[in-house]
Design an enzyme around this catalytic site. Structure first.
Site, PDB file in Angstrom:
ATOM      1  N   PRO A  52       0.784  -1.228   0.000  1.00 59.94           N
ATOM      2  CG  PRO A  52      -0.176  -1.155   2.108  1.00 59.94           C
ATOM      3  CD  PRO A  52       0.486  -2.089   1.152  1.00 59.94           C
ATOM      4  CG  ASN A  53      -0.318   4.277   1.285  1.00 59.99           C
ATOM      5  OD1 ASN A  53      -1.291   4.815   0.756  1.00 59.99           O
ATOM      6  ND2 ASN A  53      -0.395   3.679   2.459  1.00 59.99           N
ATOM      7  NE  ARG A  69       3.957   6.483   1.698  1.00 57.59           N
ATOM      8  CZ  ARG A  69       4.262   5.240   1.995  1.00 57.59           C
ATOM      9  NH1 ARG A  69       4.757   4.434   1.082  1.00 57.59           N
ATOM     10  NH2 ARG A  69       4.060   4.776   3.197  1.00 57.59           N
ATOM     11  CE1 TYR A 102       8.846   5.090   2.480  1.00 57.47           C
ATOM     12  CE2 TYR A 102       7.312   6.894   2.831  1.00 57.47           C
ATOM     13  CZ  TYR A 102       7.823   5.675   3.211  1.00 57.47           C
ATOM     14  OH  TYR A 102       7.327   5.027   4.322  1.00 57.47           O
ATOM     15  CG  ASN A 151       8.380  -2.088   0.175  1.00 56.44           C
ATOM     16  OD1 ASN A 151       7.867  -2.213   1.281  1.00 56.44           O
ATOM     17  ND2 ASN A 151       8.958  -0.959  -0.223  1.00 56.44           N
ATOM     18  CB  ALA A 155       1.517   0.057   6.198  1.00 54.50           C
ATOM     19  CD  GLU A 166      11.023  -7.471   5.396  1.00 55.06           C
ATOM     20  OE1 GLU A 166      11.809  -8.287   5.949  1.00 55.06           O
ATOM     21  OE2 GLU A 166      10.238  -6.762   6.043  1.00 55.06           O
ATOM     22  CG  HIS A 182      11.189  -2.315   4.341  1.00 49.35           C
ATOM     23  ND1 HIS A 182       9.820  -2.314   4.224  1.00 49.35           N
ATOM     24  CD2 HIS A 182      11.521  -3.470   4.967  1.00 49.35           C
ATOM     25  CE1 HIS A 182       9.346  -3.413   4.778  1.00 49.35           C
ATOM     26  NE2 HIS A 182      10.355  -4.137   5.228  1.00 49.35           N
ATOM     27  NE  ARG A 241      10.058   6.059   8.323  1.00 51.95           N
ATOM     28  CZ  ARG A 241       9.086   5.854   7.424  1.00 51.95           C
ATOM     29  NH1 ARG A 241       9.235   4.904   6.492  1.00 51.95           N
ATOM     30  NH2 ARG A 241       7.995   6.573   7.451  1.00 51.95           N
TER      31      ARG A 241
END
Ligand code: DQA
Length: 143
Positions: A9-10, A17, A22, A73, A76, A97, A99, A106
Site C-alpha cells: 500500500p501507498n 508521498r 521516499y 515490499n 505498512a 523483503e 524497504h 524510524r
C-alpha cells in the site's frame, strides 16, 4: 528465472508521498528501475502493486507454479500482516523483503516485521537500489 515483485500500500504514491523519506522519483520510475535490474541479470519479472492485503495474499498464492522467487515490499503490512507472512510460508518460494527507507531508524512501530522471518534476506534504507540488490541476491546469490 521468473521473478514476482510485489509492492504494498501507498507505494503507488511515490514521488508525492513524503519525498523527504521516499524520494522524488515516482512509481513508474521504480517499475522501470526494477525491470532494468531484472534485465541486467537475464531474469523476467512481473511487478504487482496493491493497496489491499487480501489481494496481495491472492497474488502470493497464485505465484506457486508460475514464479521462481518473490521480491516484496509489503509497506505498512510489513508491521501488521500475519496473513501475508503465512501466504509466503505457504508457497515457500525464495523471498527477499525490501524497504526503501531504513525502518529501524524510524518509529518503533516500524521495527517489527512479520515478513522478515519468512524472507531469506531484508534490504532496507537503500532506496530503489534495495530492489536491485534483492534481484541480484535471488538470481546470482550476490550479497
Ligand atoms: C516502507 C516502510 C514501511 O514502514 C511503510 O509503511 C511503507 C514503506 C519502505 O519502503 O520504506 O509504506 O515499506
Amino acid at each position: 528465472m521468473k521473478l514476482l515483485v510485489i509492492n504494498g500500500p501507498n507505494l503507488n504514491m511515490l514521488g508525492v508521498r513524503e519525498p523527504e523519506i521516499y524520494g522524488n522519483r515516482n512509481y513508474a520510475a521504480l517499475c522501470a528501475f526494477i525491470k532494468e535490474a531484472a534485465n541486467e541479470v537475464g531474469a523476467s519479472c512481473e511487478i504487482y502493486q496493491s493497496n489491499h492485503e487480501g489481494a496481495i495474499v491472492d497474488k502470493i498464492q497464485e505465484a506457486l507454479g508460475t514464479f521462481d522467487a518473490i521480491v516484496i515490499n509489503p509497506a505498512a503490512y510489513t508491521h501488521t500482516s500475519v496473513a501475508i507472512a503465512d501466504a509466503l510460508s505457504a508457497v515457500a518460494l525464495p523471498t527477499v523483503e525490501v524497504h526503501l527507507s531504513d525502518v529501524m531508524k524510524r518509529e518503533s512501530f516500524r521495527h517489527h516485521s512479520f515478513v522478515a522471518p519468512v524472507a531469506k534476506k531484508t534490504y532496507m534504507g537503500l532506496g530503489f537500489e534495495g530492489y536491485k540488490k534483492a534481484i541480484r541476491y535471488l538470481v546470482c546469490q550476490e550479497e
